[in-house]
Structures are given as structure tokens and as C-alpha cells.
Design an enzyme around this catalytic site. Structure first.
Site, mmCIF file in Angstrom:
data_model
loop_
_atom_site.group_PDB
_atom_site.id
_atom_site.type_symbol
_atom_site.label_atom_id
_atom_site.label_comp_id
_atom_site.label_asym_id
_atom_site.label_seq_id
_atom_site.Cartn_x
_atom_site.Cartn_y
_atom_site.Cartn_z
ATOM 1 N N PRO A 37 3.333 -5.127 5.258
ATOM 2 C CA PRO A 37 4.556 -4.273 4.528
ATOM 3 C C PRO A 37 4.927 -3.968 3.351
ATOM 4 O O PRO A 37 3.973 -3.827 2.426
ATOM 5 C CB PRO A 37 5.182 -5.958 4.608
ATOM 6 C CG PRO A 37 4.139 -7.071 4.021
ATOM 7 C CD PRO A 37 3.503 -6.693 4.807
ATOM 8 N N ASN A 38 5.382 -3.177 4.031
ATOM 9 C CA ASN A 38 6.315 -1.989 2.421
ATOM 10 C C ASN A 38 5.136 -0.940 2.153
ATOM 11 O O ASN A 38 5.632 -0.352 1.137
ATOM 12 C CB ASN A 38 6.881 -2.905 1.296
ATOM 13 C CG ASN A 38 7.849 -3.758 1.896
ATOM 14 O OD1 ASN A 38 9.225 -3.095 2.312
ATOM 15 N ND2 ASN A 38 8.066 -4.255 1.009
ATOM 16 N N ARG A 75 7.360 4.247 -3.370
ATOM 17 C CA ARG A 75 7.744 2.952 -3.824
ATOM 18 C C ARG A 75 7.234 2.530 -4.793
ATOM 19 O O ARG A 75 5.608 2.592 -5.317
ATOM 20 C CB ARG A 75 7.005 2.095 -3.355
ATOM 21 C CG ARG A 75 7.098 0.443 -2.926
ATOM 22 C CD ARG A 75 6.007 -0.161 -2.011
ATOM 23 N NE ARG A 75 6.427 -1.668 -2.784
ATOM 24 C CZ ARG A 75 5.083 -2.358 -2.436
ATOM 25 N NH1 ARG A 75 4.626 -2.230 -1.277
ATOM 26 N NH2 ARG A 75 5.540 -3.760 -2.427
ATOM 27 N N TYR A 106 1.874 1.611 -7.374
ATOM 28 C CA TYR A 106 1.542 1.914 -6.904
ATOM 29 C C TYR A 106 0.634 3.491 -6.610
ATOM 30 O O TYR A 106 -0.133 3.782 -5.729
ATOM 31 C CB TYR A 106 2.134 1.482 -4.960
ATOM 32 C CG TYR A 106 2.268 -0.164 -5.431
ATOM 33 C CD1 TYR A 106 1.406 -0.896 -5.188
ATOM 34 C CD2 TYR A 106 3.352 -0.280 -5.429
ATOM 35 C CE1 TYR A 106 2.021 -1.925 -5.405
ATOM 36 C CE2 TYR A 106 3.944 -1.297 -5.211
ATOM 37 C CZ TYR A 106 2.911 -2.623 -5.582
ATOM 38 O OH TYR A 106 3.017 -3.870 -5.695
ATOM 39 N N ASN A 112 -5.052 -4.433 3.286
ATOM 40 C CA ASN A 112 -3.794 -5.354 2.374
ATOM 41 C C ASN A 112 -3.088 -5.527 2.444
ATOM 42 O O ASN A 112 -2.479 -4.579 3.831
ATOM 43 C CB ASN A 112 -3.768 -3.979 1.737
ATOM 44 C CG ASN A 112 -3.249 -3.683 0.763
ATOM 45 O OD1 ASN A 112 -1.845 -4.709 0.304
ATOM 46 N ND2 ASN A 112 -2.930 -2.689 0.225
ATOM 47 N N ALA A 119 2.098 -7.907 0.589
ATOM 48 C CA ALA A 119 3.365 -9.406 0.040
ATOM 49 C C ALA A 119 3.215 -10.811 0.530
ATOM 50 O O ALA A 119 3.059 -11.992 0.566
ATOM 51 C CB ALA A 119 4.548 -9.338 -0.241
ATOM 52 N N GLU A 174 -11.221 -7.500 1.505
ATOM 53 C CA GLU A 174 -9.338 -7.429 0.873
ATOM 54 C C GLU A 174 -8.971 -6.709 -0.333
ATOM 55 O O GLU A 174 -9.925 -6.880 -1.091
ATOM 56 C CB GLU A 174 -8.622 -9.087 0.381
ATOM 57 C CG GLU A 174 -7.133 -8.705 0.327
ATOM 58 C CD GLU A 174 -7.217 -10.587 -1.364
ATOM 59 O OE1 GLU A 174 -8.020 -11.372 -0.802
ATOM 60 O OE2 GLU A 174 -5.919 -10.861 -1.341
ATOM 61 N N HIS A 213 -6.391 -4.685 -2.569
ATOM 62 C CA HIS A 213 -5.001 -3.787 -3.640
ATOM 63 C C HIS A 213 -4.984 -3.081 -3.930
ATOM 64 O O HIS A 213 -6.187 -2.632 -4.780
ATOM 65 C CB HIS A 213 -4.824 -5.496 -4.313
ATOM 66 C CG HIS A 213 -4.310 -6.510 -2.874
ATOM 67 N ND1 HIS A 213 -3.310 -6.662 -2.374
ATOM 68 C CD2 HIS A 213 -5.351 -7.844 -2.722
ATOM 69 C CE1 HIS A 213 -3.669 -7.905 -2.037
ATOM 70 N NE2 HIS A 213 -4.965 -8.664 -1.940
ATOM 71 N N ARG A 266 -0.418 -8.920 -13.082
ATOM 72 C CA ARG A 266 0.645 -8.710 -12.646
ATOM 73 C C ARG A 266 1.598 -10.437 -12.859
ATOM 74 O O ARG A 266 1.088 -10.953 -13.110
ATOM 75 C CB ARG A 266 0.997 -7.926 -11.032
ATOM 76 C CG ARG A 266 0.946 -6.690 -11.337
ATOM 77 C CD ARG A 266 0.829 -6.117 -10.224
ATOM 78 N NE ARG A 266 1.998 -5.828 -9.576
ATOM 79 C CZ ARG A 266 2.896 -5.742 -8.380
ATOM 80 N NH1 ARG A 266 1.949 -5.146 -7.376
ATOM 81 N NH2 ARG A 266 4.106 -5.649 -8.730
#
Ligand code: DQA
Length: 163
Positions: free
Chosen positions: A18-19, A26, A31, A82, A85, A106, A108, A115
Site C-alpha cells: 500500500p501507498n 509521498r 522515500y 516491499n 505498512a 523483504e 524497504h 524510524r
């Protein structure tokens, strides 16, 4: 589903959660300025140098991501994910990866561990081969390289556990 195909060899499904369709606009301070299209184009070029055939999918819907993992069984050799969330919330996605036993890396863009603490936990990490976090768009390339090395090792030692 948007599919960007490159060359033959290992076949890898790249899943963006998502996103991530908003990349470029964004929170660019976190990012970066690259759009998802930029990232996929550059990853497809890199994939060609590794003789990897790439399929790419982005969705904001958890069920679509689960279906993509299930659909990759006997089709793809590995997953590069990725989960956005959903990394921090989705037991279902974790179970899909564990249940299909598709070797998964995985990735990111941001360094999760620099964070908020809610981002420090990943449901995916325990069922992944490994995790790359914090290298911006290059996290995808590093992840793909790592996945290919893992798949090559599996080819040469077929009794090794896949995860
Ligand atoms: C992300 C990190 C997640 O915490 C966040 O929810 C994202 C993007 C990353 O690539 O840095 O959507 O997965």
C-alpha cells in the site's frame, strides 16, 4: 496488475504494498523522489544483467497481495516484497509467504530501525530469506541480487531449506 517483463532465467515476482503507488510525491524526504515506475524501470534493467525475468505488482489491498503470493506458486522462483505498512500488521501476508514456501526477500526504501518503533517489527522478516532496509530505490536492486544468489545456492544444493 501491471507486468514488466525482462529476460529469462530465474523468474521473480516483485510485490509492492500500500501507498507505494504514491512514490515520488509521498514524503520525498523519507522515500526519495523516484516514482514506482522509475524504480521498476531501473530494476528491470538490472534484472536483465542477472538474467532474471521480472513480474511487478502493486496493490493497496491486502487480499490482492495474498492472491499474488498464492498465484506465484509453481510460476515464480522467488519473491521480492516491499509490503509497505502491511509489513507491520499482516499476519495473513506472513502466512501466505510461509505457506507457499517461495523464497522471499523483504525490502524497504527507508531504514525501518531509524524510524518510529511501530516500524521496528516486521511480520515478514521471520519467513523471509533476509531483509534489506534503508538504501532508497537501491534496496530493490540489492534485494534482487541477494535473492538471485540465494536461488543459485538452492540450485546447487537442492536439499537446503528454502527460507
Ligand atoms: C516502507 C516502510 C513502511 O514502514 C511504510 O509503511 C511504507 C514504506 C519502506 O519502503 O520504507 O509504506 O515499506
Amino acid at each position: 496488475m501491471r507486468v514488466a517483463e525482462s529476460s529469462k532465467g530465474h523468474r521473480v515476482l516483485v510485490i509492492h504494498g500500500p501507498n507505494l503507488n504514491l512514490l515520488g510525491k509521498r514524503e520525498p524526504g523519507i522515500y526519495g523522489a523516484s516514482t514506482l515506475e522509475d524504480i521498476e524501470r531501473s530494476l528491470a534493467r538490472f534484472a536483465e544483467t542477472l538474467a532474471v525475468r521480472l513480474d511487478c505488482l502493486q496493490s493497496n489491498h491486502e487480499g490482492v497481495l495474498l492472491d499474488a503470493v498464492h498465484g506465484a506458486v509453481d510460476v515464480c522462483d522467488g519473491l521480492l516484497i516491499n509490503a509497505g505498512a502491511y509489513t507491520h500488521t499482516s499476519v495473513a501476508l506472513r502466512d501466505a509467504i510461509a505457506g507457499t514456501s517461495i523464497p522471499t526477500v523483504e525490502v524497504h526504501l527507508s531504514n525501518l530501525y531509524k524510524r518510529e518503533t511501530f516500524r521496528h517489527h516486521s511480520y515478514i522478516a521471520p519467513v523471509a530469506v533476509g531483509q534489506i532496509s534503508g538504501f532508497g530505490a537501491n534496496s530493490y536492486k540489492l534485494g534482487l541480487q541477494a535473492l538471485v544468489w540465494h536461488l543459485e545456492t538452492l540450485r546447487s544444493t537442492p536439499n537446503k531449506p528454502k527460507h
